[in-house]
Design a protein around this motif. Structure first.
Motif, PDB file in Angstrom:
ATOM      1  N   UNK A 162     -48.113  84.696  71.545  1.00 60.62           N
ATOM      2  CA  UNK A 162     -48.778  83.940  70.412  1.00 60.62           C
ATOM      3  C   UNK A 162     -48.088  84.206  69.104  1.00 60.62           C
ATOM      4  N   UNK A 163     -47.727  83.280  68.298  1.00 62.04           N
ATOM      5  CA  UNK A 163     -47.193  83.590  67.023  1.00 62.04           C
ATOM      6  C   UNK A 163     -48.489  83.730  65.927  1.00 62.04           C
ATOM      7  N   UNK A 164     -48.318  84.731  65.165  1.00 60.64           N
ATOM      8  CA  UNK A 164     -49.596  84.690  64.003  1.00 60.64           C
ATOM      9  C   UNK A 164     -48.943  84.812  62.680  1.00 60.64           C
ATOM     10  N   UNK A 165     -49.847  83.873  61.957  1.00 63.34           N
ATOM     11  CA  UNK A 165     -49.310  83.658  60.488  1.00 63.34           C
ATOM     12  C   UNK A 165     -50.405  84.310  59.709  1.00 63.34           C
ATOM     13  N   UNK A 166     -49.818  85.179  58.837  1.00 60.10           N
ATOM     14  CA  UNK A 166     -50.474  85.914  57.857  1.00 60.10           C
ATOM     15  C   UNK A 166     -50.554  85.329  56.584  1.00 60.10           C
ATOM     16  N   UNK A 167     -51.623  84.667  56.032  1.00 62.44           N
ATOM     17  CA  UNK A 167     -51.839  84.173  54.742  1.00 62.44           C
ATOM     18  C   UNK A 167     -52.125  85.086  54.013  1.00 62.44           C
ATOM     19  N   UNK A 168     -52.527  84.770  52.608  1.00 64.02           N
ATOM     20  CA  UNK A 168     -52.997  85.613  51.547  1.00 64.02           C
ATOM     21  C   UNK A 168     -54.342  85.688  51.645  1.00 64.02           C
ATOM     22  N   UNK A 169     -55.175  85.026  52.208  1.00 57.95           N
ATOM     23  CA  UNK A 169     -56.678  84.802  51.891  1.00 57.95           C
ATOM     24  C   UNK A 169     -57.155  83.967  53.350  1.00 57.95           C
ATOM     25  N   UNK A 170     -58.394  84.400  53.492  1.00 55.50           N
ATOM     26  CA  UNK A 170     -59.007  83.851  55.013  1.00 55.50           C
ATOM     27  C   UNK A 170     -59.266  82.276  54.672  1.00 55.50           C
ATOM     28  N   UNK A 171     -59.532  81.951  53.581  1.00 48.99           N
ATOM     29  CA  UNK A 171     -59.829  80.524  53.350  1.00 48.99           C
ATOM     30  C   UNK A 171     -58.604  79.763  53.521  1.00 48.99           C
TER      31      UNK A 171
END
Length: 563
Positions: A41-50
């Protein structure tokens, strides 16, 4: 087989066909992230949970799949709340997994403990706190079914840390992921005889109508009923107006399509609704932004309302013929029952209104105009781009001046009106549809709320085009202050306080600034030619540029303010 709760979550996601999630790690989800390590599964890490929730929302809208989010407990969980509420208001399928403190620490004000199920109860279709590890796999399967069936929406699963490490018996299952029309999660369904009688009554009203109109909403897209809607409108020669969420559900270049209806609807669309004798609402919820003054909305029309959610029927406006069911199924039945009609005097009248009150499209040289920018985006993408928006004037111009020919090509925060939504939603949409170019139409105020997500787009080499219509103000609020508060601009003028070009470049994005219409086409061509990173175009527009037409709050939709 015996596996941990965290491993069961990953196995169940794989069962559901999930190949992409958005999330942000933290202490209470460390076992889950450890189980994710090495997964397919590919995981995308943003800068913020929102931003994770908005990106999952954009991914779901662009793909039709369920968006998935991971967040830790406490502030990580509460940061998802706006995104969950946004998905709930716009009927977007999403499953959010939050970590939680261990069961023994619940209710003790433990570090990063918060009652996220209590907080999100009003803004989810359903939510869970898992207290028995053995139940976890079936909870996940049920959550996905709830999220995507009936009227879709978000579901939250709160998983205490010790549940994630507990061993449980896991048995894989085969999962059917198709669209389901009416089930136990849609509250109630109409009695079969009543439903049949109402469909017959609707067919009779439409057959006898002299000036009918179709009001299409987001339910047309959710139920994949676009072909049925097109065939239905063409058979009866009925003009079609759309809610904001319905854009793309009916081809915008079709001669029967009149565009937006309501507060920022075209004069000809609003006149058509106001003078109709039968209005059929299809997968639309009669939002206050559409109907405005309830007594003056389609005052002489019999109203037929088709919706999967029985709670929406009769909630905001009187309904003469309620039809509770799946839009696609109902339209198929109606299509077989109604006789074909010829173009008549009503169609001629509607066409006259359309020609008389066309939106302005002839923009010459001079200071850059936001409407012209959106027109050019449409021309250069030939209508095959995906447009996301922030909220405010930018949203309205994007809705009015881009002809949406395909479903799932307009992605915007409708019900909640969330500033900062568009950029992370564009990230999700671009990941869902790498075959399409995604353009986010933003205002400067909205962009500031989640501008850090440019770093996410750069990190994952996403060729999003970020178009900032910079009027150095909170444009829509300023417009209301100009029109209804005698020009008292209380804290809506932002001024020239941020160099967006330098900000974008600092993140590693391409960036340029334009000030005149003559620069628009070259700037957009340049941005669309870049395929390995995002491009920001800052467009310096007048701070008193207005989003017209407009209906004042509480007025009839035929009482229109324009230039």
């Amino acid at each position: 087989m015996k596996i941990t709760g965290a491993e069961a979550i990953i196995k169940c996601l794989e069962e559901q066909g999930v190949d992409l999630i958005f999330g942000y790690p933290g202490g209470a989800v460390l076992p889950l992230y450890d189980a994710l390590y090495g997964s397919n599964i590919t995981h995308i890490l943003p800068c913020h949970e929102q931003a994770a929730t908005h990106a999952a929302d954009g991914y779901a809208r662009a793909s039709g799949k369920v968006g998935v989010v991971f967040a830790t407990s406490g502030p990580g969980a509460t940061n998802t709340v706006t995104g969950i509420a946004n998905a709930y208001m716009d009927s977007v399928p999403m499953v959010v997994f939050t970590g939680q403190v261990a069961l023994s620490l619940l209710g003790k004000d433990s570090f990063q403990e918060v009652d996220i199920t209590g907080i999100t109860m009003p803004i989810t279709k359903h939510n869970y706190i898992v207290k028995d590890a053995q139940r976890l796999p079936n909870i996940i399967r049920e959550a996905f079914n709830i999220a995507r069936s009936g009227r879709p929406g978000p579901v939250l699963i709160d998983v205490p840390k010790d549940i994630q490490t507990t061993l449980l018996d896991y048995e894989p299952v085969s999962v059917a992921t198709g669209y389901e029309s009416c089930n136990i999660y849609s509250k109630t369904c109409m009695d079969e005889d009543e439903l049949k009688a109402n469909i017959n009554q609707a067919a009779r009203l439409l057959s006898e109508a002299n000036s009918p109109v179709i009001y299409a909403g987001g339910g047309v897209i959710i139920s994949r009923a676009y072909e049925e809607l097109k065939a239905f409108a063409e058979k009866l020669k009925i003009p079609v107006v759309s809610s904001l969420m319905g854009l793309g559900g009916f081809p915008a270049n079709h001669p029967l399509f009149l565009g937006l209806v309501g507060m920022h609807g075209s004069r000809y669309a609003n006149y058509t609704v106001s003078n109709s004798d039968v209005l059929i609402a299809i997968g639309a919820r009669f939002s206050d932004r559409v109907i405005s003054n309830v007594q003056r909305f389609a005052p002489n029309a019999k109203i037929i309302h088709i919706d999967i959610d029985p709670a929406e029927i009769g909630k905001n406006i009187r309904v003469d013929v309620p039809i509770n069911g799946d839009v696609k199924t109902i339209l198929k039945e109606l299509l077989d029952m109604v006789p074909e009609k010829a173009f008549n005097g009503w169609n001629k009248q509607v066409q006259q209104w359309r020609e008389q009150y066309r939106l302005k499209t002839d923009f010459g040289p001079g200071r850059v105009k936001p409407q012209y920018i959106v027109q050019k985006i449409y021309e250069l993408t030939q209508g095959f781009g995906i447009v996301t928006t922030e909220v405010g004037q930018n949203q309205i111009w994007a809705a009015q001046y881009f002809n949406y020919a395909e479903p799932r090509s307009f992605i915007s925060s409708g019900g909640l009106g969330t500033m900062g939504y568009g950029l992370p939603a564009a990230i999700g949409a671009q990941l869902a549809r790498p075959d399409r170019r995604v353009i986010n139409v933003a205002g400067d105020g909205s962009f500031k709320m989640n501008s850090n997500e440019l770093a996410t787009a750069v990190k994952y080499k996403l060729p999003i085009v970020e178009v900032i219509l910079n009027n150095h103000a909170l444009g829509m609020v300023r417009q209301w202050q100009r029109l209804f508060y005698q020009g008292r601009f209380s804290h809506t003028t932002l001024g020239v306080d941020t160099d967006f070009v330098k900000l974008a470049q600092a993140h590693g994005a391409e960036a340029l600034r334009i000030t005149r219409n003559e620069e628009v086409e070259d700037a957009l061509r340049h941005a669309l030619s870049i395929t390995d990173r995002p491009t920001l175009i800052e467009c310096d527009i007048d701070n008193d540029e207005k989003a017209y037409p407009m209906v004042a709050p509480g007025a009839g939709i035929d009482e229109i303010i324009d230039e």
